[in-house]
Write a protein that holds these residues in place. Sequence first.
Motif, PDB file in Angstrom:
ATOM      1  N   THR A 108       0.826  -1.210   0.000  1.00 33.57           N
ATOM      2  CA  THR A 108       0.000   0.000   0.000  1.00 33.57           C
ATOM      3  C   THR A 108       0.857   1.256   0.000  1.00 33.57           C
ATOM      4  OG1 THR A 108      -1.817  -1.128   1.131  1.00 33.57           O
ATOM      5  CG2 THR A 108      -1.781   1.266   1.248  1.00 33.57           C
ATOM      6  N   PHE A 109       1.825   1.326   0.898  1.00 33.86           N
ATOM      7  CA  PHE A 109       2.655   2.528   0.964  1.00 33.86           C
ATOM      8  C   PHE A 109       3.562   2.655  -0.256  1.00 33.86           C
ATOM      9  CE2 PHE A 109       1.822   2.202   5.664  1.00 33.86           C
ATOM     10  CZ  PHE A 109       1.016   3.335   5.700  1.00 33.86           C
ATOM     11  N   ALA A 110       4.050   1.541  -0.764  1.00 35.14           N
ATOM     12  CA  ALA A 110       4.880   1.594  -1.969  1.00 35.14           C
ATOM     13  C   ALA A 110       4.080   2.088  -3.167  1.00 35.14           C
ATOM     14  CB  ALA A 110       5.468   0.215  -2.266  1.00 35.14           C
ATOM     15  N   THR A 111       2.799   1.804  -3.174  1.00 31.90           N
ATOM     16  CA  THR A 111       1.937   2.207  -4.281  1.00 31.90           C
ATOM     17  C   THR A 111       1.509   3.668  -4.162  1.00 31.90           C
ATOM     18  OG1 THR A 111       1.116  -0.065  -4.490  1.00 31.90           O
ATOM     19  CG2 THR A 111      -0.206   1.672  -5.510  1.00 31.90           C
ATOM     20  N   LEU A 112       1.319   4.148  -2.946  1.00 32.92           N
ATOM     21  CA  LEU A 112       0.784   5.503  -2.758  1.00 32.92           C
ATOM     22  C   LEU A 112       1.850   6.591  -2.652  1.00 32.92           C
ATOM     23  CD1 LEU A 112      -2.110   4.948  -0.161  1.00 32.92           C
ATOM     24  CD2 LEU A 112      -2.291   5.202  -2.636  1.00 32.92           C
ATOM     25  N   LEU A 113       3.040   6.243  -2.173  1.00 27.78           N
ATOM     26  CA  LEU A 113       4.000   7.277  -1.792  1.00 27.78           C
ATOM     27  C   LEU A 113       5.087   7.518  -2.826  1.00 27.78           C
ATOM     28  CD1 LEU A 113       4.570   6.297   1.962  1.00 27.78           C
ATOM     29  CD2 LEU A 113       2.978   8.006   1.033  1.00 27.78           C
ATOM     30  N   ASP A 114       5.429   8.782  -3.004  1.00 30.13           N
ATOM     31  CA  ASP A 114       6.632   9.191  -3.720  1.00 30.13           C
ATOM     32  C   ASP A 114       7.647   9.661  -2.688  1.00 30.13           C
ATOM     33  OD1 ASP A 114       6.088   8.790  -6.505  1.00 30.13           O
ATOM     34  OD2 ASP A 114       4.624  10.423  -6.386  1.00 30.13           O
ATOM     35  N   PRO A 115       8.939   9.716  -3.061  1.00 29.57           N
ATOM     36  CA  PRO A 115       9.951  10.143  -2.093  1.00 29.57           C
ATOM     37  C   PRO A 115       9.603  11.491  -1.447  1.00 29.57           C
ATOM     38  CG  PRO A 115      11.019   9.209  -4.009  1.00 29.57           C
ATOM     39  CD  PRO A 115       9.551   9.282  -4.335  1.00 29.57           C
ATOM     40  N   GLY A 116       9.655  11.507  -0.113  1.00 30.08           N
ATOM     41  CA  GLY A 116       9.381  12.738   0.621  1.00 30.08           C
ATOM     42  C   GLY A 116       7.947  12.918   1.048  1.00 30.08           C
ATOM     43  N   ASP A 117       7.020  12.119   0.524  1.00 31.05           N
ATOM     44  CA  ASP A 117       5.624  12.214   0.964  1.00 31.05           C
ATOM     45  C   ASP A 117       5.520  11.828   2.437  1.00 31.05           C
ATOM     46  OD1 ASP A 117       4.725  12.982  -1.506  1.00 31.05           O
ATOM     47  OD2 ASP A 117       4.033  10.992  -2.117  1.00 31.05           O
ATOM     48  N   GLU A 118       4.709  12.564   3.179  1.00 33.76           N
ATOM     49  CA  GLU A 118       4.584  12.324   4.612  1.00 33.76           C
ATOM     50  C   GLU A 118       3.312  11.552   4.946  1.00 33.76           C
ATOM     51  OE1 GLU A 118       6.980  16.377   6.027  1.00 33.76           O
ATOM     52  OE2 GLU A 118       4.828  16.157   6.466  1.00 33.76           O
ATOM     53  N   VAL A 119       3.433  10.709   5.964  1.00 34.11           N
ATOM     54  CA  VAL A 119       2.307   9.921   6.460  1.00 34.11           C
ATOM     55  C   VAL A 119       2.128  10.226   7.939  1.00 34.11           C
ATOM     56  CG1 VAL A 119       1.343   7.613   6.781  1.00 34.11           C
ATOM     57  CG2 VAL A 119       2.839   8.076   4.823  1.00 34.11           C
ATOM     58  N   LEU A 120       0.937  10.651   8.326  1.00 39.49           N
ATOM     59  CA  LEU A 120       0.641  10.872   9.740  1.00 39.49           C
ATOM     60  C   LEU A 120       0.407   9.515  10.408  1.00 39.49           C
ATOM     61  CD1 LEU A 120      -1.784  13.931   9.553  1.00 39.49           C
ATOM     62  CD2 LEU A 120       0.694  13.917   9.882  1.00 39.49           C
ATOM     63  N   VAL A 121       1.218   9.222  11.413  1.00 36.07           N
ATOM     64  CA  VAL A 121       1.176   7.917  12.076  1.00 36.07           C
ATOM     65  C   VAL A 121       0.853   8.120  13.555  1.00 36.07           C
ATOM     66  CG1 VAL A 121       2.440   5.799  12.590  1.00 36.07           C
ATOM     67  CG2 VAL A 121       2.921   7.051  10.474  1.00 36.07           C
ATOM     68  N   PRO A 122      -0.407   7.910  13.954  1.00 36.46           N
ATOM     69  CA  PRO A 122      -0.716   8.000  15.384  1.00 36.46           C
ATOM     70  C   PRO A 122       0.175   7.062  16.186  1.00 36.46           C
ATOM     71  CG  PRO A 122      -2.737   7.975  14.098  1.00 36.46           C
ATOM     72  CD  PRO A 122      -1.620   7.677  13.148  1.00 36.46           C
ATOM     73  N   SER A 123       0.715   7.582  17.272  1.00 36.42           N
ATOM     74  CA  SER A 123       1.658   6.844  18.105  1.00 36.42           C
ATOM     75  C   SER A 123       1.080   6.748  19.510  1.00 36.42           C
ATOM     76  CB  SER A 123       3.001   7.585  18.122  1.00 36.42           C
ATOM     77  OG  SER A 123       3.876   7.077  19.095  1.00 36.42           O
ATOM     78  N   PRO A 124       1.277   5.590  20.180  1.00 39.11           N
ATOM     79  CA  PRO A 124       2.083   4.424  19.842  1.00 39.11           C
ATOM     80  C   PRO A 124       1.553   3.685  18.611  1.00 39.11           C
ATOM     81  CG  PRO A 124       1.639   4.487  22.206  1.00 39.11           C
ATOM     82  CD  PRO A 124       0.740   5.504  21.569  1.00 39.11           C
ATOM     83  N   PHE A 125       2.502   3.172  17.801  1.00 44.93           N
ATOM     84  CA  PHE A 125       2.180   2.525  16.531  1.00 44.93           C
ATOM     85  C   PHE A 125       2.763   1.118  16.498  1.00 44.93           C
ATOM     86  CE2 PHE A 125       5.832   5.477  16.045  1.00 44.93           C
ATOM     87  CZ  PHE A 125       6.848   4.531  16.020  1.00 44.93           C
TER      88      PHE A 125
END
Length: 396
Positions: A108-125
Amino acid sequence: MSRISRRIGSIAESATLAVDAKAKALKAAGRPVIGFGAGEPDFPTPDYIVEAAIAAARDPRFHRYSPAAGLPELKTAIAAKTLRDSGYAIEASQVLVTNGGKQAVYNTFATLLDPGDEVLVPSPFWTTYPEAIRLAGGVPVDVFAGPEQGYKVTVDQLDAALTERTKVLLFVSPSNPTGAVYSPEQVKEIGQWAASKGLWVVTDEIYEHLTYDTAEFTSIATAVPELGDKVVILNGVAKTYAMTGWRVGWMAGPADVIKAATNLQSHATSNVANVSQMAALAAVSGPLDAVHEMKKAFDRRRRAMVEGLNAVEGIYCPTPEGAFYAYADVRALLGREIAGARPETSAELAALILDKVEVAVVPGEAFGPSGFLRLSYALGDDDLAEGVGRIQKLLA
């Protein structure tokens, strides 16, 4: 020149699997180790699922390559199961069957992301999320929510972390590692915020059937139709059906994303083992009776673990509402002398617990900030009581 590429050399080992492997190695050496590390039900896979796999193994049709995206009958069943459990209507063509949930995450992430794109990751993850994002060239942006807010992030926190490079919000409820479950109102509020910002939402629903008390699972894909075709659902059979070793997960989403991810998988691994796929077909198509029985045991163990941990001065463990993990706040123990040592981090505390009383837990550093311990209660009642008892004696 470096022998290992920077991209692969920068990946951290899965902390949960590392703790589990160490515990199992010590047990194999004759040590009486209690392992709270891996999120792995102690129940056997239900018989009807095993029988489906045996029948498939005897069928020459499943001794050959099959479509990289998955067996058509399994994809159809997953689409029906997604409608049943998430209330989200998809076609079989919008499903990609993967080698476990981890491959679904990476695809999923390999398909959606280009270099430098940010993903908001709620933590703890979960420890794999940021590594998969980095492997895909993206940048994980941690948004931390502590026990005082039930380990659940707010829209204000997400908004403060938003930048012009933000492309994806990762949303997980019920949560690994905390067991937090967002209310329907919270799910809707966060989803509507993401839609208003034009973000993709990747939602991991693998613990959908494991909620307790009054908590209920709510799919953000269904709760917020405004997300349209910018949502990807991740799921699998590992946790619900005690099938961690069978390695079957999936991603469901827009047709163009699934087609692109299928192209990736066709070169990476091709199809998931057909015998495992037929076992998964029996699981998602069958009744949930065995699931409900396992859930009763998890609920009983959940209560026992939380009570036992909270009996220790310096540990605060909120009662988890979902999954099968307790996430204990041990910040009050850090810097305190324990068995002749003075741990300053939760990693040091976890090492001390393993060394002194042979109980394996996962430190908070694997999931975000230091100061916490994750303990899985997906193990037998006797082992759970013994393990918690040892921790109580050490920290008393």
